[in-house]
Write a protein that holds these residues in place. Structure first.
Motif, PDB file in Angstrom:
ATOM      1  N   GLN A  54       0.800  -1.221   0.000  1.00  0.00           N
ATOM      2  CA  GLN A  54       0.000   0.000   0.000  1.00  0.00           C
ATOM      3  C   GLN A  54       0.834   1.273   0.000  1.00  0.00           C
TER       4      GLN A  54
ATOM      5  N   HIS B 123       1.071  -9.293   4.477  1.00  0.00           N
ATOM      6  CA  HIS B 123      -0.101  -8.408   4.399  1.00  0.00           C
ATOM      7  C   HIS B 123      -0.609  -8.404   2.952  1.00  0.00           C
ATOM      8  N   PHE B 124      -1.190  -9.502   2.538  1.00  0.00           N
ATOM      9  CA  PHE B 124      -1.929  -9.669   1.270  1.00  0.00           C
ATOM     10  C   PHE B 124      -1.071  -9.850   0.013  1.00  0.00           C
TER      11      PHE B 124
ATOM     12  N   ASN C 194      -1.615 -11.001   8.304  1.00  0.00           N
ATOM     13  CA  ASN C 194      -2.641  -9.995   8.530  1.00  0.00           C
ATOM     14  C   ASN C 194      -3.974 -10.459   7.962  1.00  0.00           C
ATOM     15  N   GLU C 195      -4.993 -10.481   8.784  1.00  0.00           N
ATOM     16  CA  GLU C 195      -6.368 -10.719   8.363  1.00  0.00           C
ATOM     17  C   GLU C 195      -6.545 -11.920   7.439  1.00  0.00           C
TER      18      GLU C 195
ATOM     19  N   VAL D 139      -9.820 -11.841   5.503  1.00  0.00           N
ATOM     20  CA  VAL D 139      -9.923 -11.017   4.290  1.00  0.00           C
ATOM     21  C   VAL D 139      -9.235 -11.720   3.114  1.00  0.00           C
TER      22      VAL D 139
ATOM     23  N   LEU E 119     -12.162 -12.300   0.614  1.00  0.00           N
ATOM     24  CA  LEU E 119     -12.125 -11.318  -0.471  1.00  0.00           C
ATOM     25  C   LEU E 119     -11.244 -11.788  -1.623  1.00  0.00           C
TER      26      LEU E 119
ATOM     27  N   HIS F 286     -10.170  -9.091  -4.112  1.00  0.00           N
ATOM     28  CA  HIS F 286      -8.755  -8.902  -3.780  1.00  0.00           C
ATOM     29  C   HIS F 286      -7.953  -9.952  -4.560  1.00  0.00           C
TER      30      HIS F 286
ATOM     31  N   ASN G 205      -7.835  -6.228  14.503  1.00  0.00           N
ATOM     32  CA  ASN G 205      -8.146  -5.141  13.575  1.00  0.00           C
ATOM     33  C   ASN G 205      -9.649  -4.904  13.637  1.00  0.00           C
TER      34      ASN G 205
ATOM     35  N   TYR H 123     -12.882  -2.317  12.722  1.00  0.00           N
ATOM     36  CA  TYR H 123     -13.334  -1.148  11.966  1.00  0.00           C
ATOM     37  C   TYR H 123     -14.780  -0.763  12.231  1.00  0.00           C
TER      38      TYR H 123
ATOM     39  N   TRP I 133     -19.133   0.427   3.776  1.00  0.00           N
ATOM     40  CA  TRP I 133     -19.122  -0.633   4.795  1.00  0.00           C
ATOM     41  C   TRP I 133     -18.693  -0.127   6.170  1.00  0.00           C
TER      42      TRP I 133
ATOM     43  N   GLU J  61      -5.128  -2.425  14.101  1.00  0.00           N
ATOM     44  CA  GLU J  61      -5.663  -1.488  13.099  1.00  0.00           C
ATOM     45  C   GLU J  61      -7.013  -0.977  13.565  1.00  0.00           C
TER      46      GLU J  61
ATOM     47  N   TRP K 292      -4.986   3.064  11.701  1.00  0.00           N
ATOM     48  CA  TRP K 292      -4.831   2.840  10.270  1.00  0.00           C
ATOM     49  C   TRP K 292      -5.298   4.103   9.581  1.00  0.00           C
TER      50      TRP K 292
ATOM     51  N   GLU L   8      -5.572   1.924  -1.310  1.00  0.00           N
ATOM     52  CA  GLU L   8      -6.583   1.212  -0.534  1.00  0.00           C
ATOM     53  C   GLU L   8      -7.169   0.058  -1.372  1.00  0.00           C
ATOM     54  N   TRP L   9      -6.297  -0.888  -1.756  1.00  0.00           N
ATOM     55  CA  TRP L   9      -6.714  -2.117  -2.440  1.00  0.00           C
ATOM     56  C   TRP L   9      -7.667  -1.830  -3.596  1.00  0.00           C
TER      57      TRP L   9
ATOM     58  N   PHE M  41      -7.248   6.996   4.206  1.00  0.00           N
ATOM     59  CA  PHE M  41      -7.280   6.583   5.617  1.00  0.00           C
ATOM     60  C   PHE M  41      -6.175   7.262   6.428  1.00  0.00           C
TER      61      PHE M  41
HETATM   62  C1  PNW Z   1      -7.797  -3.879   6.288  1.00  0.00           C
HETATM   63  N1  PNW Z   1     -13.584  -4.988   3.677  1.00  0.00           N
HETATM   64  O1  PNW Z   1      -8.366  -4.597   5.239  1.00  0.00           O
HETATM   65  C2  PNW Z   1      -6.359  -4.016   5.910  1.00  0.00           C
HETATM   66  O2  PNW Z   1      -5.559  -4.721   6.816  1.00  0.00           O
HETATM   67  C3  PNW Z   1      -5.731  -2.756   5.435  1.00  0.00           C
HETATM   68  O3  PNW Z   1      -4.704  -3.100   4.542  1.00  0.00           O
HETATM   69  C4  PNW Z   1      -6.757  -1.860   4.798  1.00  0.00           C
HETATM   70  O4  PNW Z   1      -6.198  -0.737   4.188  1.00  0.00           O
HETATM   71  C5  PNW Z   1      -7.739  -1.468   5.895  1.00  0.00           C
HETATM   72  O5  PNW Z   1      -8.353  -2.624   6.435  1.00  0.00           O
HETATM   73  C6  PNW Z   1      -8.836  -0.525   5.461  1.00  0.00           C
HETATM   74  O6  PNW Z   1      -9.704  -1.134   4.562  1.00  0.00           O
HETATM   75  C7  PNW Z   1      -9.671  -4.633   4.905  1.00  0.00           C
HETATM   76  O7  PNW Z   1     -13.856  -4.747   2.481  1.00  0.00           O
HETATM   77  C8  PNW Z   1      -9.986  -4.543   3.563  1.00  0.00           C
HETATM   78  O8  PNW Z   1     -14.453  -5.352   4.492  1.00  0.00           O
HETATM   79  C9  PNW Z   1     -11.275  -4.653   3.154  1.00  0.00           C
HETATM   80  C10 PNW Z   1     -12.265  -4.864   4.094  1.00  0.00           C
HETATM   81  C11 PNW Z   1     -11.956  -4.956   5.449  1.00  0.00           C
HETATM   82  C12 PNW Z   1     -10.655  -4.841   5.838  1.00  0.00           C
END
Ligand code: PNW
Length: 479
Positions: A16, A118-119, A162-163, A166, A170, A177, A305, A307, A345, A373, A417, A424-425, A433
């Protein structure tokens, strides 16, 4: 309000921010490949240059210092260190880069927390089946050993993966992703399983080879929303919220922290759905083998993490095709009273963090927790005076302090974060962010602090001065 030694950090990840996608013999990763396919990412953008942290690391360090962070969470690009993913070829320039980052941080009194994955899987390993192949766990373990050996004299906080949720969902079910697979209801469980195996192998390696000498701690970063019943008086909604938690947090937390296996409700729901939809063959959810390193107990702290939150009710078994979603059989809604950030979301629910932390304390035997995060995004016209995000950080950190003070959760640190705006993917650069704005329209890629960044810096500086005062007080009491 926070204990001594509390970690105040910000997080980023390699793909990123780094750019330098082909610099100094870095190998390609699955995100380099994915972004080249048309229609995958907003405006067909990519991370070829991103924030160019590969060349502009000093600017990042200035941001870190301006905030007064005590910790910085970054990830290593596997393909920058090992271009073909294996330890047969080490890219010395990649090692040099991360050595400099780590040394510079330590010289400024900032402790690194380092994520191994991380992805961004090396493309060469995707070509061998990627995370769907059981062999990946051994390859990951070799990579992890290489990193512990190379950087572990200075890095004391490690995140293996990481995650995994996801990556599995995803990346292998929704296809939004990398690697963009859409193998619904099958591949995600295999990927999650291999990620747990890979994580556990790396944790065992650390424990048997490095822990005694290096004295660090290793975990994996688990993402989860907070889920609560839409109608708290309705049994079906209560069960649906429990299912949502089991399929998100529980999927990875149960094997590592509770039983060494997946949550019962997850296993039974998947088997029942297979039966119902006429899926023949062995369970879609793999079982852990007795012959492999154990999964239970392979984390030295809980890395969360967080959100957002959702209210949950059953979907009513109406799905006709296999998917993790149809196994979970829930419908998740956003409470209309929750404000929405730039991203659809991302509803802003700071007290969801407090509730989730309490749940983690109660169900996972009170682990030490780092929030690895948490953040709030900006979309659309740029606002440097981002008052909503200021409010967000203030109220989130206030909920966090209640989790510590009133609920007795053992929270050790908080990482916002993200340090700065970045790729951002699938949303590319359209979503911001950062605590720092990055000017992507000019080659200098200047970083400028947002008002919310300043807010966070003020919170940290207040904490530090309170700590100094209480230290002086306890010292004068002793005298
Ligand atoms: C996290 N969703 O990923 C990641 O660890 C970060 O790299 C990313 O930038 C951050 O959250 C903000 O999105 C996600 O679509 C990516 O639900 C996508 C989702 C959730 C978390």
């Amino acid at each position: 309000m926070f204990p001594p030694g509390f970690a105040w950090g910000a997080a980023t990840s390699a793909y990123q921010i780094e750019g330098g996608w082909q610099a100094d013999s870095k190998g390609p990763s699955i995100w380099d490949t994915f972004c080249r396919e048309k229609g995958r990412v907003f405006d067909d953008q990519n991370g070829d240059f991103a924030c160019n942290s590969y060349e502009l690391w000093e600017k990042d360090l200035e941001c870190i210092q301006q905030l007064g962070l005590t910790h910085y969470r970054l990830s290593l690009s596997w393909a920058r260190l090992l271009p073909d993913g294996t330890t047969q070829h080490v890219n010395k320039r990649g090692v040099q880069y991360y050595n400099k980052v780590i040394d510079d941080l330590l010289a400024c009194d900032v402790l690194p927390m380092v994520t191994l994955y991380h992805f961004d899987l090396p493309q060469a390993l995707q070509d061998r089946g990627g995370w769907t192949s059981p062999d990946i766990a051994i390859l990951f373990d070799k990579y992890a050993n290489f990193c512990f050996q190379t950087f572990g004299d200075r890095v004391k906080l490690w995140i293996t993966i990481n995650e995994p949720y996801v990556c599995a969902k995803l990346g292998h079910e929704d296809g939004i992703h990398a690697p963009g697979l859409k193998e619904k209801g099958t591949a995600p469980y295999v990927v999650g399983h291999n990620m747990l195996r890979a994580h556990a192998m790396a944790w065992h390696s650390y424990s048997s080879v490095y822990r005694e000498k290096q004295g660090g701690a290793v975990s994996l970063a688990i993402n989860s929303d907070w889920f609560e019943p839409l109608d708290p008086g309705c049994d079906e909604d209560i069960a649906a919220a429990a299912r949502a938690l089991a399929f998100t947090l529980g999927w990875f937390a149960w094997p590592v922290f509770v039983t060494g296996d997946y949550p019962e409700v997850m296993k039974s729901a998947i088997d029942a759905q297979s039966e119902k939809l006429g899926y023949r063959g062995t369970s879609r959810l793999p079982r852990f083998s007795e012959d492999e390193p154990t999964i239970l107990g392979t984390a030295d702290f809980f890395a969360l993490n967080y959100y957002t939150s959702r209210k949950v009710k059953p979907r009513g078994g109406c799905e006709k095709t296999l998917s993790t979603k149809s196994d979970q059989d829930t419908e998740e809604v956003v409470d209309p009273s929750w404000p929405i950030s730039g991203l659809s979301w991302l509803a802003v629910v700071p007290d969801g963090l407090r509730k989730l932390l309490k749940y983690i304390k109660d169900t996972l035997s009170s682990p030490a927790v780092y929030i690895t995060e948490n953040g709030f995004s900006q979309v659309g016209p740029l606002q440097m005076k981002d008052v909503h995000r200021c409010e967000f950080y203030k109220s989130t950190i206030s909920e966090l302090s209640k989790a510590v003070q009133e609920d007795g959760v053992d929270v050790r640190g908080y990482f916002a974060w993200s340090l700065m705006d970045n790729f951002e993917w699938a949303d590319g650069f359209s979503v911001r962010f950062g605590l720092f704005h990055v000017d992507f329209s000019h080659a200098e890629l200047n970083r400028n602090i947002y008002q919310s960044g300043q807010e966070y810096a003020n919170i940290i500086s207040k904490y530090k001065s309170d700590q100094r005062k209480s230290e002086q007080l306890s010292k004068s009491n002793v005298d």
